[in-house]
Design a protein around this motif. Structure first.
Motif, PDB file in Angstrom:
ATOM      1  N   LEU A 117     -14.250 -12.039   6.162  1.00 59.52           N
ATOM      2  CA  LEU A 117     -14.171 -11.006   5.136  1.00 59.52           C
ATOM      3  C   LEU A 117     -12.962 -10.105   5.336  1.00 59.52           C
ATOM      4  CD1 LEU A 117     -15.368  -9.481   2.713  1.00 59.52           C
ATOM      5  CD2 LEU A 117     -16.698  -8.131   4.349  1.00 59.52           C
ATOM      6  N   PHE A 118     -12.800  -9.546   6.532  1.00 64.31           N
ATOM      7  CA  PHE A 118     -11.717  -8.595   6.745  1.00 64.31           C
ATOM      8  C   PHE A 118     -10.345  -9.264   6.678  1.00 64.31           C
ATOM      9  CE2 PHE A 118     -15.184  -6.106   8.742  1.00 64.31           C
ATOM     10  CZ  PHE A 118     -15.095  -5.005   7.911  1.00 64.31           C
ATOM     11  N   GLY A 125      -4.847  -6.732   0.281  1.00 67.72           N
ATOM     12  CA  GLY A 125      -4.485  -5.323   0.169  1.00 67.72           C
ATOM     13  C   GLY A 125      -5.632  -4.340   0.177  1.00 67.72           C
ATOM     14  N   LEU A 126      -6.820  -4.779   0.598  1.00 70.99           N
ATOM     15  CA  LEU A 126      -7.979  -3.899   0.586  1.00 70.99           C
ATOM     16  C   LEU A 126      -8.389  -3.424   1.978  1.00 70.99           C
ATOM     17  CD1 LEU A 126     -10.093  -5.797  -2.104  1.00 70.99           C
ATOM     18  CD2 LEU A 126      -8.995  -3.561  -2.381  1.00 70.99           C
ATOM     19  N   LEU A 141     -10.503   0.693   5.151  1.00 68.75           N
ATOM     20  CA  LEU A 141     -10.507   0.032   3.855  1.00 68.75           C
ATOM     21  C   LEU A 141      -9.626   0.814   2.886  1.00 68.75           C
ATOM     22  CD1 LEU A 141     -14.293  -0.891   3.577  1.00 68.75           C
ATOM     23  CD2 LEU A 141     -12.411  -2.279   4.470  1.00 68.75           C
ATOM     24  N   VAL A 142      -8.981   0.085   1.977  1.00 71.54           N
ATOM     25  CA  VAL A 142      -8.061   0.679   1.014  1.00 71.54           C
ATOM     26  C   VAL A 142      -8.694   0.578  -0.377  1.00 71.54           C
ATOM     27  CG1 VAL A 142      -5.753   0.600   0.026  1.00 71.54           C
ATOM     28  CG2 VAL A 142      -6.100  -0.003   2.442  1.00 71.54           C
ATOM     29  N   GLY A 143      -9.150   1.709  -0.896  1.00 74.01           N
ATOM     30  CA  GLY A 143      -9.768   1.708  -2.217  1.00 74.01           C
ATOM     31  C   GLY A 143     -11.092   1.003  -2.267  1.00 74.01           C
ATOM     32  N   ALA A 144     -11.719   0.789  -1.135  1.00 74.11           N
ATOM     33  CA  ALA A 144     -12.950  -0.001  -1.098  1.00 74.11           C
ATOM     34  C   ALA A 144     -13.991   0.634  -0.184  1.00 74.11           C
ATOM     35  CB  ALA A 144     -12.645  -1.425  -0.626  1.00 74.11           C
ATOM     36  N   ASN A 260      -8.979  -6.527  -6.694  1.00 74.64           N
ATOM     37  CA  ASN A 260      -7.910  -5.547  -6.498  1.00 74.64           C
ATOM     38  C   ASN A 260      -7.138  -5.304  -7.799  1.00 74.64           C
ATOM     39  OD1 ASN A 260      -6.461  -3.709  -4.996  1.00 74.64           O
ATOM     40  ND2 ASN A 260      -5.283  -5.222  -3.858  1.00 74.64           N
ATOM     41  N   ALA A 261      -6.974  -6.371  -8.582  1.00 69.21           N
ATOM     42  CA  ALA A 261      -6.284  -6.221  -9.868  1.00 69.21           C
ATOM     43  C   ALA A 261      -7.147  -5.425 -10.852  1.00 69.21           C
ATOM     44  CB  ALA A 261      -5.947  -7.593 -10.440  1.00 69.21           C
TER      45      ALA A 261
END
Length: 265
Positions: A117-118, A125-126, A141-144, A260-261
């Protein structure tokens, strides 16, 4: 002691010694509904003792341990959600692994599923690192945000229906608290797909009927208070699925690249 006491300094521990403890499903619902912030909610999640079978199992595992981790202290408590406080992507799994999250104190951290997963979240990019091995390892995490449908490690990785129901208020309240920023919800596996629907409904989402069947790459439009979002189905990166090729790194990358999109729309 077979679990880490709250407030003892474990990295990321959201609880304090005076955090209220839910001792049955009715108290779970009351404490979840009364939580006004993510910090308050995750603290209460992390000390829950509402399901006797799960409490006994997670603490037995933390005491007996796996030989490879015999020298380590196990977390041995429920696993709170973690990641961004205003996430655009919400990732929902089944439950912590007995020698993964139940050991490290963070969902998907320190187990084989998390390795897959990671790595994918990093490539898309997450996440800032491709691995996550213990709490406080620098992973971010980025935005998550990642959370589990059931917060305690279950025997044979199979929660009972009553345990899933008891844990639902924790999940629903966390979904509600972050809903204002969420644009994508990813359900990892069929169990998470089944569990997230009532949580989304309880959190105020408008959902299609009938419920679409789970599948990898399935997309469902949902909305809350006039704001649209997407629910994505994703095969769980379990050892069984990755060993058999049912899910591949490319499949995960395509799905999380799509998530992400969508979060930017």
């Amino acid at each position: 002691m077979s679990f880490v006491p709250p407030g003892s300094g474990w990295p990321g521990d959201p609880a304090r010694p005076d955090t209220p403890v839910a001792g049955d499903p009715a108290q779970v619902r009351r404490l979840a509904e009364a939580s006004r912030t993510l910090g308050e909610l995750t603290a209460r999640q992390s000390v829950c003792r509402a399901c006797p079978r799960l409490v006994a199992w997670r603490e037995e595992v933390a005491t007996v341990k796996r030989r490879a981790f015999a020298a380590e202290t196990y977390w041995g408590r429920p696993i709170a959600g973690w990641g961004e406080e205003r996430p655009e992507v919400l990732i929902v799994g089944l439950a912590p692994a007995a020698h993964g999250g139940n050991r490290t104190g963070r969902i998907f951290t320190g187990d084989r599923s998390g390795d897959w997963l990671f790595a994918s979240l990093h490539r898309t990019g997450l996440a800032v690192q491709e691995t996550s091995v213990h709490a406080g390892d620098g992973q971010r995490l980025v935005g998550a945000r990642v959370l589990a449908a059931v917060r305690c490690a279950p025997p044979a990785n199979k929660p009972e229906p009553s345990e899933r129901a008891a844990c639902l208020p924790w999940l629903a309240r966390e979904v509600a608290l972050v809903a204002g920023s969420v644009r994508v919800v990813v359900a990892l596996g069929g169990f998470a797909w089944q569990a997230i629907w009532p949580a989304l409904r309880d959190a105020g989402y408008a959902l299609p009927s009938p419920r679409p069947p789970f599948g990898h790459g399935v997309e469902v439009e949902i909305s809350r208070e006039g704001t649209a979002a997407r629910l994505l189905g994703c095969y769980h990166p379990s050892q069984q699925n990755t060993f058999t090729g049912r899910v591949t790194a490319e499949m995960l990358d395509r799905l999380f690249a799509r998530a992400n999109a969508l979060r930017a729309l």
